[in-house]
Design an enzyme around this catalytic site. Structure first.
Site, mmCIF file in Angstrom:
data_model
loop_
_atom_site.group_PDB
_atom_site.id
_atom_site.type_symbol
_atom_site.label_atom_id
_atom_site.label_comp_id
_atom_site.label_asym_id
_atom_site.label_seq_id
_atom_site.Cartn_x
_atom_site.Cartn_y
_atom_site.Cartn_z
ATOM 1 N N ASN A 211 0.843 -1.071 0.080
ATOM 2 C CA ASN A 211 0.114 -0.090 0.114
ATOM 3 C C ASN A 211 0.869 1.252 0.142
ATOM 4 O OD1 ASN A 211 0.612 0.845 2.881
ATOM 5 N ND2 ASN A 211 -0.298 -1.182 3.264
ATOM 6 N N LYS A 338 -13.485 0.143 15.513
ATOM 7 C CA LYS A 338 -12.289 -0.589 15.964
ATOM 8 C C LYS A 338 -11.712 -0.573 17.277
ATOM 9 C CE LYS A 338 -10.369 0.142 10.949
ATOM 10 N NZ LYS A 338 -10.210 1.018 10.123
HETATM 11 O O1 PMT Z 1 3.010 6.091 6.777
HETATM 12 P P1 PMT Z 1 2.566 7.520 6.101
HETATM 13 O O2 PMT Z 1 2.634 7.589 4.636
HETATM 14 O O3 PMT Z 1 3.096 8.623 6.938
HETATM 15 O O4 PMT Z 1 0.648 7.274 6.542
HETATM 16 C C1 PMT Z 1 0.328 7.341 7.785
HETATM 17 C C2 PMT Z 1 -0.772 6.253 7.984
HETATM 18 C C3 PMT Z 1 -1.929 6.964 6.915
HETATM 19 C C4 PMT Z 1 -0.266 5.085 7.220
HETATM 20 C C5 PMT Z 1 -1.109 6.150 9.355
HETATM 21 O O5 PMT Z 1 -1.457 7.532 10.030
HETATM 22 C C6 PMT Z 1 -2.217 5.058 9.547
HETATM 23 O O6 PMT Z 1 -3.355 5.500 9.648
HETATM 24 N N1 PMT Z 1 -1.950 4.188 9.898
HETATM 25 C C7 PMT Z 1 -2.901 2.959 9.957
HETATM 26 C C8 PMT Z 1 -2.936 2.201 8.559
HETATM 27 C C9 PMT Z 1 -4.297 1.147 8.621
HETATM 28 O O7 PMT Z 1 -3.732 0.260 8.198
HETATM 29 O O8 PMT Z 1 -5.387 1.313 9.109
HETATM 30 P P2 PMT Z 1 -6.328 0.275 9.400
HETATM 31 O O9 PMT Z 1 -7.545 1.147 9.630
HETATM 32 O O10 PMT Z 1 -6.619 -0.550 8.214
HETATM 33 O O11 PMT Z 1 -5.879 -0.546 10.793
HETATM 34 C C10 PMT Z 1 -6.399 -0.470 12.046
HETATM 35 C C11 PMT Z 1 -5.419 -0.454 12.913
HETATM 36 O O12 PMT Z 1 -5.053 -2.004 13.090
HETATM 37 C C12 PMT Z 1 -4.014 0.089 12.693
HETATM 38 O O13 PMT Z 1 -3.340 0.458 13.784
HETATM 39 C C13 PMT Z 1 -2.927 -1.138 11.974
HETATM 40 O O14 PMT Z 1 -1.836 -0.686 12.270
HETATM 41 C C14 PMT Z 1 -3.549 -2.200 12.897
HETATM 42 N N2 PMT Z 1 -3.674 -3.563 11.874
HETATM 43 C C15 PMT Z 1 -4.418 -3.839 10.673
HETATM 44 C C16 PMT Z 1 -4.160 -4.852 10.209
HETATM 45 C C17 PMT Z 1 -3.402 -5.905 10.585
HETATM 46 N N3 PMT Z 1 -3.356 -7.164 10.067
HETATM 47 N N4 PMT Z 1 -2.830 -5.865 11.673
HETATM 48 C C18 PMT Z 1 -2.821 -4.543 12.351
HETATM 49 O O15 PMT Z 1 -2.120 -4.387 13.631
#
Ligand code: PMT
Length: 399
Positions: A211, A338
């Site tokens: 991504n 979440k």
């Molecule tokens: O890296 P940059 O370019 O600076 O951008 C920052 C960002 C947009 C990536 C950052 O601010 C951000 O939003 N990170 C989380 C991205 C994400 O995967 O969000 P999500 O809504 O899909 O996941 C929710 C949470 O679960 C996150 O804390 C993620 O790390 C965690 N997760 C998700 C999937 C997985 N299999 N394991 C996880 O731990």
């Protein structure tokens, strides 16, 4: 405990009427057991003499960039490395402007540009100068670069006018530095893990699903934790960012590797999951490169959720677990969901449908959702400032 004992302070005095108060700063720092080296700019020598600064600090005072004696004994780079912190007091509009443009035309500005330490500025100038848009722009720029500003205060000025621009009193400047050292000291007992960047899920030895995450937000958080004294481990997917000094950096590619490294670096006090972990992986990664003759049907399976796994860990759950949420719609509803489903303490949500924030931008805007159902918006600003704001809240939570 005297937090100042044996601390090395490099004091830069610039040319303003408040320079006379800087002699008091030297006296107060010496009284607390600091070693103080002083640089006077050429204009500062019109207000205070090198002899006064040398007498009070009991150290040699530096004024010239190209001084044969100084270069042999302690050159400008060594001087910038020697200090624990640099304090610029008074910081004039001219010096602030030079810092913001990266100019290095004398000893003070060269040392500032070469410094790898925390730099504090106590500005002092006439109210009109302070309020001038050019000065305000310069201040925003240097704040974004991580310089710490103390004051100025509102009051009567030496020029006879009244307003904002008076240098903060020496004892208040010392207080601000004391808070900084105390925070650092107190936080040294805390361990933190930050995850950052994207993960890569391989289809075959050369192709993968990933991504747009650049790692910028996670790296900024790790850096700010380090600056505040935390023993910090950064577990990151592939990025183009430079390694951060004094941080344990672990580079991984897949979500499985990120999970394994997270687990083997527990226990910690705080864990911040800012990585954009791939939600899916290929269930059957081929050992050979996939041939392109036919259509390709991929079967993706769910990756383990690292945030959820750590939040629900029986024995090794960190005191504070912070997740992120990258949302394109229904930010509040999805973030609260979440928070509830993953079992973490905070969710920091960003709206990644906006083009100027989120993935790969230098800027972000976040909404922090807490377990007690309150939330807090940090409006759009540099990711570095967002990181500092998040770390401030972490410090007050775990203390
Ligand atoms: O890296 P940059 O370019 O600076 O951008 C920052 C960002 C947009 C990536 C950052 O601010 C951000 O939003 N990170 C989380 C991205 C994400 O995967 O969000 P999500 O809504 O899909 O996941 C929710 C949470 O679960 C996150 O804390 C993620 O790390 C965690 N997760 C998700 C999937 C997985 N299999 N394991 C996880 O731990």
């Amino acid at each position: 405990m005297n937090i100042f004992l044996n601390k090395k302070i490099l004091l830069i005095i610039c040319g303003g009427i408040a320079a006379y108060k800087s002699l008091e700063i030297i006296r107060l720092l010496k009284k607390r057991g600091c070693q103080v080296k002083t640089i006077l700019t050429r204009n500062a020598t019109k207000f205070v003499t090198p002899l006064s600064a040398a007498s009070l600090s009991q150290e040699k005072v530096y004024t010239d960039l190209f001084d044969e004696d100084n270069e042999a004994e302690m050159d400008h780079i060594s001087l910038s490395r020697w200090a624990d912190i640099v304090l610029i007091a008074p910081a004039t509009a001219n010096t602030i402007s030079k810092i913001s443009s990266g100019s290095a035309d004398d000893l003070a500005s060269t040392v500032i540009l070469a410094s790898n330490k925390d730099i504090f500025l106590a500005p002092a100038m006439n109210v009109r100068m302070w309020e001038h848009p050019a000065n305000k722009d310069n201040l925003i720029k240097i704040k974004n670069l991580g310089y710490r500003i103390i004051g100025p205060e509102i009051g009567d000025m030496a020029c006879g006018e009244y307003g904002e621009g008076k240098m903060t009193e020496p004892n208040q400047i010392i207080k601000a530095i004391e808070i900084f050292f105390n925070n650092k000291n107190q936080n040294q007992k805390f361990k933190a893990i930050v995850t950052a960047g994207p993960t890569q899920e391989f289809l075959d030895p050369v192709r993968f699903i990933t991504n747009k995450s650049s790692g910028k937000q996670g790296f900024a958080i790790a850096e700010s934790l380090r600056d505040n004294g935390f023993d910090t481990t950064l577990i990151t997917g592939p990025t183009n960012l430079k390694d951060i000094a004094d941080i344990k950096i672990i580079k991984i590619k897949t979500a499985k590797e990120m999970l394994d490294e997270t687990l083997s670096n527990l226990p910690v006090d705080v864990a911040i999951f800012s990585a954009a972990v791939a939600d899916f992986k290929i269930n059957n990664v081929g050992k050979q490169k996939i041939k392109k003759e036919k259509n390709l049907n991929l079967i993706l399976e769910r990756n383990i959720d690292i945030l959820s796994h750590i939040s629900n860990h029986n024995s090794l759950r960190p005191k504070l677990v912070v997740g992120f949420a990258a949302e394109t719609d229904n930010l509040e509803k999805n973030s609260k969901k979440k928070l509830d489903e993953k079992g973490c303490d905070w969710i920091i949500a960003n709206d990644v449908s906006k083009s100027n924030i989120g993935f790969n931008s230098d800027y972000n805007e976040v909404n922090i959702f807490y377990k007690n159902m309150t939330n807090e918006l940090i409006p759009i600003t540099k990711k570095k400032i967002i990181a500092e704001e998040i770390v401030k809240r972490i410090i007050s939570q775990i203390n």
